[in-house]
Design a protein around this motif. Structure first.
Motif, PDB file in Angstrom:
ATOM      1  N   UNK A 333       0.870  -1.190   0.000  1.00 14.73           N
ATOM      2  CA  UNK A 333       0.000   0.000   0.000  1.00 14.73           C
ATOM      3  C   UNK A 333       0.900   1.232   0.000  1.00 14.73           C
ATOM      4  N   UNK A 334       0.319   2.412  -0.220  1.00 13.77           N
ATOM      5  CA  UNK A 334       1.101   3.640  -0.122  1.00 13.77           C
ATOM      6  C   UNK A 334       1.233   4.023   1.349  1.00 13.77           C
ATOM      7  N   UNK A 335       2.351   4.664   1.663  1.00 15.86           N
ATOM      8  CA  UNK A 335       2.654   5.060   3.043  1.00 15.86           C
ATOM      9  C   UNK A 335       1.488   5.774   3.735  1.00 15.86           C
ATOM     10  N   UNK A 336       0.933   6.765   3.072  1.00 12.10           N
ATOM     11  CA  UNK A 336      -0.099   7.593   3.726  1.00 12.10           C
ATOM     12  C   UNK A 336      -1.432   6.877   3.847  1.00 12.10           C
ATOM     13  N   UNK A 337      -1.589   5.737   3.186  1.00  9.21           N
ATOM     14  CA  UNK A 337      -2.847   4.980   3.352  1.00  9.21           C
ATOM     15  C   UNK A 337      -3.011   4.493   4.791  1.00  9.21           C
ATOM     16  N   UNK A 338      -1.881   4.251   5.464  1.00 12.08           N
ATOM     17  CA  UNK A 338      -1.955   3.829   6.863  1.00 12.08           C
ATOM     18  C   UNK A 338      -2.765   4.837   7.678  1.00 12.08           C
ATOM     19  N   UNK A 339      -2.402   6.091   7.531  1.00 14.79           N
ATOM     20  CA  UNK A 339      -3.015   7.115   8.386  1.00 14.79           C
ATOM     21  C   UNK A 339      -4.382   7.569   7.830  1.00 14.79           C
ATOM     22  N   UNK A 340      -4.521   7.548   6.511  1.00 16.70           N
ATOM     23  CA  UNK A 340      -5.766   8.074   5.920  1.00 16.70           C
ATOM     24  C   UNK A 340      -6.880   7.042   5.866  1.00 16.70           C
ATOM     25  N   UNK A 341      -6.527   5.757   5.745  1.00 15.17           N
ATOM     26  CA  UNK A 341      -7.573   4.748   5.525  1.00 15.17           C
ATOM     27  C   UNK A 341      -7.676   3.693   6.621  1.00 15.17           C
ATOM     28  N   UNK A 342      -6.545   3.335   7.201  1.00 16.92           N
ATOM     29  CA  UNK A 342      -6.506   2.117   8.008  1.00 16.92           C
ATOM     30  C   UNK A 342      -7.259   2.187   9.340  1.00 16.92           C
ATOM     31  N   UNK A 343      -7.332   3.320   9.967  1.00 16.50           N
ATOM     32  CA  UNK A 343      -8.016   3.414  11.262  1.00 16.50           C
ATOM     33  C   UNK A 343      -7.122   2.944  12.399  1.00 16.50           C
ATOM     34  N   UNK A 344      -7.526   3.286  13.612  1.00 18.26           N
ATOM     35  CA  UNK A 344      -6.648   3.082  14.767  1.00 18.26           C
ATOM     36  C   UNK A 344      -6.476   1.610  15.149  1.00 18.26           C
ATOM     37  N   UNK A 345      -7.531   0.801  14.997  1.00 15.81           N
ATOM     38  CA  UNK A 345      -7.451  -0.611  15.423  1.00 15.81           C
ATOM     39  C   UNK A 345      -6.396  -1.356  14.601  1.00 15.81           C
ATOM     40  N   UNK A 346      -6.456  -1.209  13.294  1.00 16.20           N
ATOM     41  CA  UNK A 346      -5.504  -1.892  12.423  1.00 16.20           C
ATOM     42  C   UNK A 346      -4.084  -1.375  12.647  1.00 16.20           C
ATOM     43  N   UNK A 347      -3.954  -0.065  12.854  1.00 15.96           N
ATOM     44  CA  UNK A 347      -2.627   0.497  13.100  1.00 15.96           C
ATOM     45  C   UNK A 347      -2.031  -0.031  14.393  1.00 15.96           C
ATOM     46  N   UNK A 348      -2.885  -0.191  15.394  1.00 11.83           N
ATOM     47  CA  UNK A 348      -2.443  -0.743  16.680  1.00 11.83           C
ATOM     48  C   UNK A 348      -1.927  -2.169  16.485  1.00 11.83           C
ATOM     49  N   UNK A 349      -2.670  -2.948  15.711  1.00 13.76           N
ATOM     50  CA  UNK A 349      -2.262  -4.346  15.461  1.00 13.76           C
ATOM     51  C   UNK A 349      -0.898  -4.387  14.770  1.00 13.76           C
ATOM     52  N   UNK A 350      -0.701  -3.532  13.768  1.00 12.51           N
ATOM     53  CA  UNK A 350       0.591  -3.522  13.055  1.00 12.51           C
ATOM     54  C   UNK A 350       1.707  -3.051  13.992  1.00 12.51           C
TER      55      UNK A 350
END
Lengths: 500, 46
Positions: A333-350
């Motif tokens: 994915x593109x770098x900024x997709x993490x912050x723009x699309x992924x949401x906090x739950x998925x980011x926490x898991x990663x």
């Protein structure tokens, strides 16, 4: 406290560091030959300058450092920590000369990122980098994954007593064979056999997806090097997303998961003990944490309807989680997709996956599966102890290349290293927040550099403050060497500067 | 070059080695299937 170092202590460290620098210099012959093959003559000259500098410095240090004294643990540890810093500066020379970096600090950042198999980049205009420089980037991460000391032990310091002390200083503490030199050779053998298999598989996949044959082979070799060493570099700025191929992604996934295994596990599996792959505490711990974190992360993504199809969820969600967990850092994915699309739950898991990391004595970073397994087993032991009468004696076992009894010193050592990881993770997060980055982004990026992962949420860029770059370099270095060598070096310096 | 060729040759002749490699690949495939199953289940029920 350390005894005040004498001149021969400095000489020993200088001698072994010099040998490693010579190794780095000789390594430049590979990208130099690649550049010559493709007619990239300015790049050839960049490497000639780098090679000349490395050999001059290396031979000078070896000459100054020649002594009859034998190395002890402290020399091994300090050499391991110090040599990585000197190697970082030397290996950055061809980078700077290539004109793809805005400063020498940026070049050193990329070298440390490669050596530590992190995969964060500050390089400019990556899509138009020469084949020679691309070869150098991936070779650095490949050698860093096996360990520079392992390289030196294999080719340059065979006759040295105390090789094991150097080997341990680099964060690898398991001997596959009785002799540390044979252990180093075995590590190369395992990596080279997978190099042949992985490069061919990726090369063929490259041809299938339509890359020109030469490019397919080059990309196959480079992506293999980055995958096997859980490095995360790729020849194109879009990383693995560039290939848009389910086949390519799955081959990389197989390589980087196997690359994150303990070398002792490879050796056991390759010498008839195949069951070890499924019985080992590290592979079990890895399978459990990957499953839990995939459930959490993909649930978060599915809730937000980011990837509504199972295949897309697998290719984007699962791939990023397992790439983070093995500390590879490949991205689809593109770098900024993490912050723009992924949401906090998925980011926490990663983020948690990145901190957990791969296996001990492997190319991976993070807490390591062995330590997570040991701490979990000790928690179970404590719970059982609380529920039973005081007179009952508990013996907790775990399986790692054979059945082992869990001892207090193993738990203490595992807990200490995890605490150190958490400490430097918090430190880098704090520096990020102090420079004005949002907390979630600072946490994610800090977990990525501390665990030597390389997934980026967008903080790492040439424009970020120099202090933050230095902090990230420190975290990559400390995380890779697992602190002991660095603590030894700090103690050595303090002992050297104090009056008595 | 000879050593590299010997290494490649050992892949085909050393039974323990290639079976070990297959065991490692099998582990990753099982893990990948678990991952895909989770993705499929989430798509179905969330």
């Amino acid at each position: 406290m350390f005894i005040k170092p004498r001149i021969h202590d400095f000489q020993l460290i200088c001698y072994f560091t010099g040998k490693i620098i010579i190794g780095i210099g000789l390594l430049m012959l590979v990208p130099m030959a690649t550049a010559a093959l493709f007619g990239e003559w300015p790049v050839v000259f960049d490497f000639i300058i780098g090679l000349g500098l490395a050999l001059t410095l290396g031979y000078l240090m070896s000459y100054i450092g020649e002594t009859d004294h034998q190395p002890t643990w402290i020399h091994g540890m300090v050499t391991a920590a110090f040599s990585w810093l000197v190697a970082m500066a030397v290996a950055a020379v061809p980078y700077v000369l290539s004109g793809h970096y805005l400063s020498f600090l940026d070049a050193m950042f990329d070298v440390m990122s490669g050596f530590t198999t992190t995969g964060m980049i500050l390089i400019q205009n990556l899509d138009h980098v020469s084949n020679g420089i691309n070869m150098w980037r991936h070779l650095l991460t490949f050698v860093g994954g096996q360990g520079m000391i392992v390289m030196a032990l294999t080719f340059l310091v065979k006759d040295a007593a105390g090789g094991y002390k150097l080997y341990v200083g680099e964060g690898k503490d398991e001997r596959l064979l009785p002799s540390v030199f044979n252990t180093a050779k075995m590590i190369w053998k395992i990596s080279l056999i997978y190099f042949v298999i992985g490069s061919i598989a990726l090369g063929v996949a490259g041809v299938i997806i339509g890359l020109p044959t030469v490019n397919a082979l080059l990309h196959g070799m480079w992506v293999y090097m980055a995958a096997w060493s859980t490095g995360g570099f790729a020849p194109m700025s879009q990383n693995i997303l560039y290939y848009h191929s389910f086949l390519y992604e799955n081959i990389t996934l197989i390589i980087f998961v196997i690359g994150s295994f303990n070398f002792a596990l490879h050796y056991a599996a390759w010498t008839g003990n195949r069951q070890e792959v499924f019985k080992n505490i590290e592979t079990k711990s890895f399978a459990i944490t990957v499953t839990i974190l995939t459930l959490i992360g993909c649930y978060g993504l599915m809730k937000l309807k980011v990837y509504p199809e199972a295949v897309a969820l697998f290719r984007k969600g699962f791939y990023q989680i397992i790439s983070g967990h093995t500390t590879t850092g490949f991205m689809t994915i593109y770098t900024r997709q993490f912050i723009r699309e992924w949401g906090e739950v998925a980011l926490l898991a990663v983020t948690i996956a990145m901190l957990f990391g791969g296996s001990a004595c492997s190319t991976a970073g993070g807490f390591k599966g062995l330590r997570i397994g040991i701490i979990f087993r000790s928690l179970i032991q404590e719970m059982r102890r609380m529920l039973k009468p005081e007179s009952v004696v508990f013996v907790q076992r775990f399986h790692h290349i054979g059945d082992q009894i869990l001892e207090d010193k193993q738990v203490r050592s595992a807990a200490l290293i995890v605490i150190m990881y958490v400490f430097i993770f918090a430190l880098a997060t704090m520096v990020g927040v102090l420079y004005g980055y949002p907390i979630l982004e600072a946490v994610f990026e800090s977990a990525s550099v501390t665990g030597n992962v390389g997934l980026s949420i967008g903080v790492t860029a040439a424009g970020m403050p120099d202090i933050l770059k230095i902090t990230y370099i420190f975290n990559m270095w400390a995380g890779r060497l697992e602190f002991m060598a660095i603590l030894a070096m700090i103690g050595f310096i303090i002992a050297a500067v104090k009056r008595k | 070059m000879k050593k590299v060729m010997a290494l490649v040759q050992s892949f085909f002749t050393d039974r323990d080695m290639y079976q070990g490699i297959f065991a490692e690949i099998a582990y990753v495939i099982v893990l990948g299937m678990i991952g895909f199953l989770i993705c499929w289940a989430l798509q179905r029920w969330v």
